[in-house]
Design an enzyme around this catalytic site. Structure first.
Site, short mmCIF file in Angstrom:
data_model
loop_
_atom_site.label_atom_id
_atom_site.label_comp_id
_atom_site.label_asym_id
_atom_site.label_seq_id
_atom_site.Cartn_x
_atom_site.Cartn_y
_atom_site.Cartn_z
N LYS A 174 24.65 -15.75 -75.17
CA LYS A 174 25.42 -14.51 -75.00
C LYS A 174 26.71 -14.53 -75.83
CE LYS A 174 22.77 -12.09 -72.32
NZ LYS A 174 21.98 -11.01 -72.95
N GLY A 201 13.81 -4.31 -73.61
CA GLY A 201 13.98 -4.71 -72.20
C GLY A 201 14.27 -3.52 -71.31
N ARG A 245 12.94 -2.30 -66.60
CA ARG A 245 13.56 -2.46 -65.27
C ARG A 245 15.03 -2.86 -65.45
NH1 ARG A 245 10.32 -7.58 -65.59
NH2 ARG A 245 11.91 -9.19 -65.86
N ILE A 257 25.07 -8.33 -61.84
CA ILE A 257 24.44 -7.06 -61.46
C ILE A 257 23.19 -7.38 -60.66
CG2 ILE A 257 23.43 -4.91 -62.37
CD1 ILE A 257 26.40 -5.33 -63.13
N TYR A 274 22.19 -20.04 -71.61
CA TYR A 274 22.39 -18.58 -71.49
C TYR A 274 23.77 -18.19 -72.00
CZ TYR A 274 22.58 -13.99 -69.12
OH TYR A 274 22.70 -12.64 -68.84
N SER A 275 24.79 -18.92 -71.58
CA SER A 275 26.17 -18.60 -71.99
C SER A 275 26.31 -18.73 -73.50
CB SER A 275 27.16 -19.52 -71.29
OG SER A 275 27.01 -19.44 -69.89
N SER A 277 27.07 -10.78 -72.01
CA SER A 277 27.33 -11.08 -70.60
C SER A 277 28.76 -11.58 -70.49
CB SER A 277 26.39 -12.18 -70.10
OG SER A 277 26.89 -12.76 -68.90
P1 NAD Z 1 15.65 -7.83 -65.77
O1 NAD Z 1 14.94 -9.10 -65.58
O2 NAD Z 1 15.73 -6.86 -64.68
O3 NAD Z 1 15.05 -7.08 -67.06
C1 NAD Z 1 14.79 -7.77 -68.25
C2 NAD Z 1 14.07 -6.87 -69.23
O4 NAD Z 1 13.89 -7.61 -70.46
C3 NAD Z 1 12.69 -6.46 -68.76
O5 NAD Z 1 12.40 -5.16 -69.25
C4 NAD Z 1 11.79 -7.48 -69.45
O6 NAD Z 1 10.44 -7.01 -69.65
C5 NAD Z 1 12.51 -7.63 -70.77
N1 NAD Z 1 12.20 -8.87 -71.49
C6 NAD Z 1 12.28 -10.15 -71.04
N2 NAD Z 1 11.88 -11.00 -72.02
C7 NAD Z 1 11.56 -10.25 -73.09
C8 NAD Z 1 11.06 -10.52 -74.40
N3 NAD Z 1 10.83 -11.77 -74.80
N4 NAD Z 1 10.81 -9.48 -75.23
C9 NAD Z 1 11.04 -8.20 -74.83
N5 NAD Z 1 11.50 -7.87 -73.61
C10 NAD Z 1 11.74 -8.88 -72.76
O7 NAD Z 1 17.12 -8.27 -66.27
P2 NAD Z 1 18.52 -7.48 -66.31
O8 NAD Z 1 19.41 -8.12 -65.33
O9 NAD Z 1 18.31 -6.01 -66.28
O10 NAD Z 1 19.03 -7.95 -67.76
C11 NAD Z 1 19.07 -7.07 -68.89
C12 NAD Z 1 20.04 -7.67 -69.89
O11 NAD Z 1 21.34 -7.71 -69.30
C13 NAD Z 1 19.72 -9.09 -70.31
O12 NAD Z 1 20.02 -9.26 -71.68
C14 NAD Z 1 20.66 -9.92 -69.46
O13 NAD Z 1 20.93 -11.17 -70.03
C15 NAD Z 1 21.87 -9.02 -69.42
N6 NAD Z 1 22.81 -9.26 -68.32
C16 NAD Z 1 22.40 -9.22 -67.03
C17 NAD Z 1 23.31 -9.45 -66.02
C18 NAD Z 1 22.92 -9.46 -64.56
O14 NAD Z 1 23.73 -9.93 -63.74
N7 NAD Z 1 21.77 -8.95 -64.18
C19 NAD Z 1 24.66 -9.72 -66.33
C20 NAD Z 1 25.04 -9.74 -67.67
C21 NAD Z 1 24.10 -9.51 -68.65
#
Ligand code: NAD
Length: 252
Positions: free
Chosen positions: A163, A16, A19, A192, A159-160, A146
């Site tokens: 995580k 992931g 981005r 975030i 989701y919760s 998370s």
């Molecule tokens: P985002 O949507 O910006 O990025 C998600 C990334 O995961 C992308 O690169 C996407 O291509 C990839 N992805 C999605 N499904 C996939 C799959 N099946 N196989 C491979 N890659 C896949 O999201 P983000 O906010 O940067 O989230 C990144 C991580 O952080 C996630 O695990 C998310 O749950 C966690 N997170 C995010 C937040 C928040 O508030 N943004 C908070 C806590 C945890």
């Protein structure tokens, strides 16, 4: 003085990474001296843009699309990694999806996809590298959870749960890794600003910010340094922990 945050000579995989939080981790790891590969899910244009931006600063990365929930895709990525990078020292399981839905509307397919991307994906990618790390007596695995693992949220039961599962996975695996110098930890960010949270209603966003002592959402570059800590020599005594940069949203 030796830089205890340096990743020089290390090889890392970030899932992931095209981005959001993953992209910040890719960038910070590359700047810290690691050779970095990352995967994404059908996000070639964002992956290419990130690689081009890093290349301007002389930082080469490797990228590939891979659905981490699919065993064949993960096997293909592992073969590609072996050929392009060699065995990795550091794995960051960051791939993730969102998708708010009240529990009463949650379908089996919604549940299965959420669990598959976060938990099955973390299992499959870790399984592909863990034994090799143990054999080489070195590894750093960081799983992105998370703060909702602790706090929960309406509309995000699936989701919760996923995580919270990652926290349990991290703790259990850390017992098997630590005797072989393979540390397993997780990072549980607060809200975030990324594509994942972009669809939130203004009302929900305002409610979340009001709950947070810091009064704002975080930036992706406020999460990546915690991941670097756990990936570097500076973090060598962290085992089975979950560190939570979250603006005070949850205090444990
Ligand atoms: P985002 O949507 O910006 O990025 C998600 C990334 O995961 C992308 O690169 C996407 O291509 C990839 N992805 C999605 N499904 C996939 C799959 N099946 N196989 C491979 N890659 C896949 O999201 P983000 O906010 O940067 O989230 C990144 C991580 O952080 C996630 O695990 C998310 O749950 C966690 N997170 C995010 C937040 C928040 O508030 N943004 C908070 C806590 C945890």
């Amino acid at each position: 003085m030796t830089d205890i945050f340096s990743l020089s000579g290390r090889r890392a995989l970030v899932t992931g990474g095209s981005r959001g939080i993953g992209a910040s981790i890719v960038e910070l790891f590359a700047r810290a001296g690691a050779e970095v590969a990352f995967c994404h899910y059908n996000d070639d244009s964002r992956a290419g843009a990130l690689q081009a931006q890093l290349a301007k600063n002389g930082l080469t990365t490797h990228a590939r699309s891979c659905d981490v929930s699919l065993e064949d895709d993960v096997d293909g990525m592992t073969r590609w990694l072996d050929a392009s990078l060699g065995e990795i020292d550091i794995l960051v399981n960051c791939a993730g999806i969102g998708g708010d839905k009240p529990f009463v509307d949650l379908s089996v397919a919604d549940w299965d996809r959420m669990i598959a991307v976060h938990l099955r994906g973390t299992f499959l990618v870790t399984r592909a590298h863990f034994a090799k790390m143990v054999k080489r007596n070195y590894g750093r695995i960081i799983n992105i959870s998370s703060q909702l693992a602790y706090k929960g949220s309406p509309g995000l039961v699936h989701y919760s749960a996923a995580k919270a599962g990652i926290v349990g996975f991290t703790r259990a695996l850390s017992y098997e890794g630590a005797p072989h110098n393979v540390t397993v930890n997780s990072v549980a960010p607060g809200p975030i600003d990324t594509d994942l949270t972009a669809g939130m209603s203004e009302q929900f966003r305002a409610m979340k910010m009001a709950q947070m002592p810091i009064g704002r959402f975080g930036r992706t570059d406020e999460i990546a340094p915690t991941v670097l800590l756990l990936a570097s020599e500076a973090g060598s005594f962290y085992v089975g922990q979950t560190l939570s940069p979250n603006g005070g949203d949850v205090m444990v």
